[in-house]
Structures are given as C-alpha cells and as structure tokens.
Design a protein around this motif. Structure first.
Motif, PDB file in Angstrom:
ATOM      1  N   SER A 296       0.827  -1.201   0.000  1.00  0.00           N
ATOM      2  CA  SER A 296       0.000   0.000   0.000  1.00  0.00           C
ATOM      3  C   SER A 296       0.864   1.256   0.000  1.00  0.00           C
ATOM      4  O   SER A 296       0.529   2.253  -0.653  1.00  0.00           O
ATOM      5  N   GLU A 300       1.017   4.162  -3.020  1.00  0.00           N
ATOM      6  CA  GLU A 300       0.731   5.551  -2.694  1.00  0.00           C
ATOM      7  C   GLU A 300       1.879   6.486  -3.049  1.00  0.00           C
ATOM      8  O   GLU A 300       1.647   7.605  -3.522  1.00  0.00           O
ATOM      9  N   ARG A 333       3.700   6.339   6.557  1.00  0.00           N
ATOM     10  CA  ARG A 333       3.246   7.287   5.525  1.00  0.00           C
ATOM     11  C   ARG A 333       3.705   8.697   5.855  1.00  0.00           C
ATOM     12  O   ARG A 333       4.182   9.429   4.979  1.00  0.00           O
ATOM     13  N   LEU A 552     -10.819   1.716   1.911  1.00  0.00           N
ATOM     14  CA  LEU A 552     -10.086   2.939   1.610  1.00  0.00           C
ATOM     15  C   LEU A 552     -10.825   4.091   2.278  1.00  0.00           C
ATOM     16  O   LEU A 552     -12.045   4.201   2.164  1.00  0.00           O
ATOM     17  N   LYS A 557      -7.395   8.394  -2.436  1.00  0.00           N
ATOM     18  CA  LYS A 557      -6.264   8.730  -3.297  1.00  0.00           C
ATOM     19  C   LYS A 557      -6.342   7.864  -4.559  1.00  0.00           C
ATOM     20  O   LYS A 557      -6.438   6.634  -4.465  1.00  0.00           O
ATOM     21  N   LYS A 560      -3.963   4.825  -4.702  1.00  0.00           N
ATOM     22  CA  LYS A 560      -4.338   3.704  -3.844  1.00  0.00           C
ATOM     23  C   LYS A 560      -5.571   2.988  -4.385  1.00  0.00           C
ATOM     24  O   LYS A 560      -5.682   1.763  -4.281  1.00  0.00           O
TER      25      LYS A 560
END
Length: 578
Positions: A296, A300, A333, A552, A557, A560
């Motif tokens: 993930s 991203e 992130r 999500l 996004k 993603k």
C-alpha cells in the motif's frame, strides 16, 4: 498429706524391691522406670520450690495443704510450712469467706477459673494485687483446688498511672476542645465559602467538558461532511489530470489538485491530532505480513516520488509483524511523505531489518539533514524546518502525529541525521514469527494499470461522488454502473459486476456491508468488493476486517484506488491438483 521435709519412702520399699539382689535378678527394666520416676519427681519438686509465682493445693473447704516458698513470701511469711498448718485461703482473700465461696462454687461448676484478679491480705495486713489461675483436680477422697498466684502489683500501679495520665489528658482535651470549638466555627464559615467556590469550579469544569465533547462530536460530524465533497472534488480533479489538456488549463487543474491535496492532509491531520489528544485511539493489534503494509505504501508513494524527481525504493524481507496495521501504516506514511517533501534529489528508501524478536522499520532520505538543535522541536505541533523550493509544504503536524501514535503503540521513534547528507527515522515493531518461506519484498517500477472494460458497480448516496467516480474509472477503461443504494429493479437489467465499490453510510440506515451481501445473494456470486468511507472509527475497522472487506478512507487517493482495483481484479489461481 506428707510434708516435703519428712524422709522419703522409695517406691522400691513399697513394692518389695528394696533389696539390691532382687532388683538385679528380677526387675532390671522396672528399676530403670523407677529411676526415671524418681528423677521426674525430683525435677517437679525443684520447680515447685523454686517457682517465681506462688503455688498451692487446698481442700474444697479452703484449707491450704501444700504451698511453695514463693506463696509464703507473697503472703508475708518466711516459711511455707506456716501456711500448711491449717491456714485457710479465705483468710488471705480481700473478700474473705464470701469471696472464697464464690470462687469455689464456680470451680465446682466449671472446673477451672483463669486470670481471676483480686487482692490478698498479707500477714502484716498489707494488700497485694494478684492474678489467680485455679483448677479443681479430681481425687478419690475429695477434689483438690490447685492454684497459681502471680503478683500484679506493678502492673496495677502502671494502670493507675495510665488512668491518671488519661484523666489529665481528658482535662487538657476539654480545654483544647473549647478553644477549637470557636476555631471550628470560623473554619466552617471558610469551608462553606470554599465549597461554594468548588461548586462554581465544578460547574465551570462540567461546562468546559461538555463544550469539549460537543467540539469532538461537531468535529467528527463536520469532518465527515467535509470529506464527502472533498472526496468528490479530488476524484474529479484526478480524472482531469489524466486527460490531455492545453498547458494553461492543465496548470490550473494541477494547482487545484495541490490545493485540494493540502486541504485533505490538513483535515486528516487535525482529526488525528484531536483523537490522539483525547485518548480516543486504541491499538487494534493483529498479525500481518510486511508485504501487506509495504504494497500500500508503494502504491501511494511510487508515483509521488517520481513526480518529485526522486527514486523510491523498498528493501525488506517478507516477515510477519504484530501491531496495529492502520496506525503503523500512518507512521510510515508520514515519515515517507516528510522525506519526499524535504528531499530535492536522490533517494527515499524504506528498509526492514530483523533485530532479534523485533523488526526495525527505517525510512532513509538524502535530504538536507536536521540540525542537532531542531531534533526535538520537529516533533512538536506546527513546527517545521525550512520548506524545499517548488514543493508543497505541510503544516507541521506530521511528525507530531508520528510521536503520539508511537506512544499508543508502545515504541519510540529514533532519529539519526547528518546535515547535508540525509536522515534516518527508525521504529521497532514486534516480530510475529515468519512464513514457511521467507521471500524478499521487491518494490516494482511505477506503472499505471489500465482495466480492459472491467465492470465496476459504485454505490454511494452522494450524487457528486458517483459522477466523479464514473469519470475517474471510465478514464481507466472501466465500464461503470452507479447506484445510491440497493435497488432490486435496477439490478434486473444490470450485468454481473466484476467489482463492487460501496460507501459505508448510506440512506435510511442502510450500509455498504448490507448492500454487498444482498448483491452477492442476488447474483449468486461472491463478487470482489471494497468499502470507501470517511468513517475512521476503530469499531468499523474491526467490522470491515471481520467481513473480509478491503477499505479505503475518503478522500480516496487515486493511486491507492488503482492499486486496490488491480489487486481485487487479479484472477485467483486454483490450487495445484484440482
């Protein structure tokens, strides 16, 4: 009774074994027993005569038949034989004959009397405080009273002294009480004033807490309402960015994209800071492969790093971790986003290193580095280093969120940095065993997946989001159908979708989970599905996980979402041998 001073008659004489020859010839074992009895009698006699307390034997009429020297001294005599010549116990008791009769009656009834306190009168007339333990011993002729008397004169004197002291203290207390009464009256007045002030403070605190709760509820509700149109706008702008446009219009769309992205990040950060400061975030520990986390992150940030002219790499073994997947993902992130934001050229690297029973997750960058004096300051709210030219700056909440989440998960964030070289952030996460085959996680090159007429059903109660999702997905080559909720009539003419994307909170109390279940029943297929929602609560996350549904969070996004669709549309390889 025989006097202790009379010549002793041995037991040998009584049973006819006085002759030495007879003892040696016939009764050697009995002789040993006789000697033991003699020794025991002598020990008892010594104890009787040398005891510290007075000991006596008397008949039930109160005539003293035997007494030891200690009792004689206690009664004021120099020789115990004086007591043994017909003296009566009642003579020495302060209460005389009446007291003796009470003692005797109780002995005849109960057989014993312990710790009986009285006073005895000595031969000279003085009174002595004593404590008596009395027993009534059966005898073939008549019962015998055995007594043990201890002088407690000193103890009684101490008690009297204590009583005198207590009386003095009571007088002092009475005097002091009179003084304190007036003082207490003044204190009560002050206490009443203080209670009034405390009630006012309590009311003010309750009002403040109520306002704080209202703020949290308002923030949660407002954020959900804000995220919905923001999500629609982001999706529409993302659809426009992927189309060929004139330079000027393309530049305007890019600026809108950056503005919306900044608003999204600010709103998400404010929500997270609010929840963390209110202790409303509890870790939901689970075991998961590191690939689930890194895929993930790759989806991203791969394209984001490419747009910034940076290389984004991941180097890791596919081990299993034990932590909260969502919170740990948020930590990484934020660290990766910071690294990309402040790095002008070079590489951003995510590395995983095994360290005993823990795994070190590291984020490296080739940015300007962090001065020693700023390394604590950067974890505070709204604190930033200088912004990198040409890149969107944050608001200074990213590392503050990292530090708070780290406390919730029970680890520290380690920082190493060299100015002009780069920085490394590291967190240690518990290892949860490893798979049968440990493979290396390899990051892939950025790719834009195209979907060859894949049939996707989008369910959302916001028409603007349905329009934006259709525009984005059709730009990726999907065939899109939209619904605002479960509609059995519309399903009659609808082909079987290959994928369902559903909002969680729908109209009339319906949920995306319910819609997905009914759609699967309607089409009699377990259609791949995912939830797109602005609800970030722990309860719903656990619910989605229990249902086996991917999630999500809005604003979605595009990168993603593309990665999720690619994953859900991957064909399932049947097991070998079937």
């Amino acid at each position: 009774m025989k006097k202790p001073s009379e010549p002793a008659v041995s037991i040998d004489d009584l049973i006819g074994l006085g002759g030495q020859s007879a003892r040696k010839s016939y009764y050697p074992a009995l002789q040993r027993k006789i000697e033991e009895l003699e020794a025991e009698r002598n020990r008892y006699k010594w104890l009787f005569e040398n005891a510290f307390h007075g000991i006596f034997q008397a008949s039930v009429e109160g005539v003293i038949e035997r007494a030891n020297p200690a009792l004689a001294r206690l009664c004021g005599f120099s020789d115990q034989e004086v007591l043994e010549q017909g003296e009566r116990l009642a003579t020495f008791l302060e209460g005389g004959k009446a007291e003796f009769e009470l003692i005797r009656d109780r002995l005849l009834e109960e057989g014993q009397q312990f710790l009986y306190e009285t006073r005895i009168r000595q031969a000279q007339g003085a009174l002595v405080d004593v404590s008596m333990n009395l027993l009534l011993r059966p005898d073939p002729d008549q019962p015998i009273i055995e007594g043990f008397i201890a002088d407690i004169t000193r103890r009684m004197q101490m008690q009297n002294q204590v009583l005198a002291v207590n009386e003095a203290l009571e007088r002092a207390v009475s005097e002091r009480t009179a003084e304190l009464t007036q003082l207490n009256w003044r204190l009560r007045e002050e206490a009443a004033e203080r209670k009034l002030a405390e009630r006012e403070m309590a009311r003010a605190k309750e009002v403040a807490e109520q306002a704080n709760r209202s703020k949290d509820k308002y923030l949660a509700a407002a954020s959900h309402d804000l995220l919905q149109p923001l999500n629609a706008a982001r999706l529409l702008v993302s659809a426009l960015r992927e189309r060929d446009m004139p330079v000027y219009e393309g530049d305007l769309v890019e600026r809108v994209h950056l503005a919306l992205s900044g608003a999204e990040h600010l709103l998400s950060d404010l929500l997270d800071i609010s929840k963390l400061d209110q202790n409303a975030v509890q870790p939901d520990l689970q075991t998961f492969p590191v690939s689930q986390l890194l895929r993930s992150l790759e989806a991203e940030f791969q394209s984001l790093a490419a747009e910034a002219g940076l290389e984004f790499r991941i180097r890791a073994q596919n081990l299993y971790l034990r932590s909260d997947l969502r919170l740990l993902s948020r930590v990484l992130r934020n660290l990766i986003a910071n690294a990309i934001r402040y790095t002008e050229e070079g590489t951003v690297l995510v590395a995983l290193r095994r360290r005993g029973d823990r795994v070190a997750l590291e984020v490296w960058d080739t940015g300007p580095g962090i001065p020693e004096s700023k390394r604590e300051e950067i974890f505070q709210e709204f604190k930033q280093l200088g912004k990198t030219p040409g890149k969107r700056g944050g608001v200074g909440l990213g590392l503050a969120i990292v530090e708070r989440i780290a406390r919730v998960l029970g680890f520290e964030v380690e920082l190493e940095s060299r100015e002009g070289v780069g920085s490394r952030f590291r967190v240690h996460v518990p290892l949860a065993g490893e798979p049968n085959e440990v493979e290396r996680f390899e990051s892939s090159s950025p790719a834009q997946a195209e979907f060859d007429r894949a049939s996707v059903l989008v369910i959302d109660n916001e028409p603007e989001i349905l329009v934006s999702m259709r525009a984005l997905l059709e730009g990726w080559g999907c065939d899109v159908e939209t619904l605002t909720g479960y509609d059995a009539q519309a399903l009659e003419t609808m082909p079987v979708p290959e994928l369902i994307l559903a909002d969680y909170h729908l109209d009339d109390g319906d949920t995306g989970i319910d819609c997905i279940a009914r759609l699967r029943d309607h089409f009699a297929q377990r259609i791949p599905a995912a939830i797109l929602t602005a609800d970030r609560s722990g309860e719903t996350r656990r619910l989605f996980r229990d249902q086996g549904l991917a999630v999500l969070n809005k604003p979605v996004k595009p990168g993603k979402l593309r990665a999720l669709i690619s994953h859900l549309l991957e064909p399932v390889t049947p097991p070998q041998g079937t």
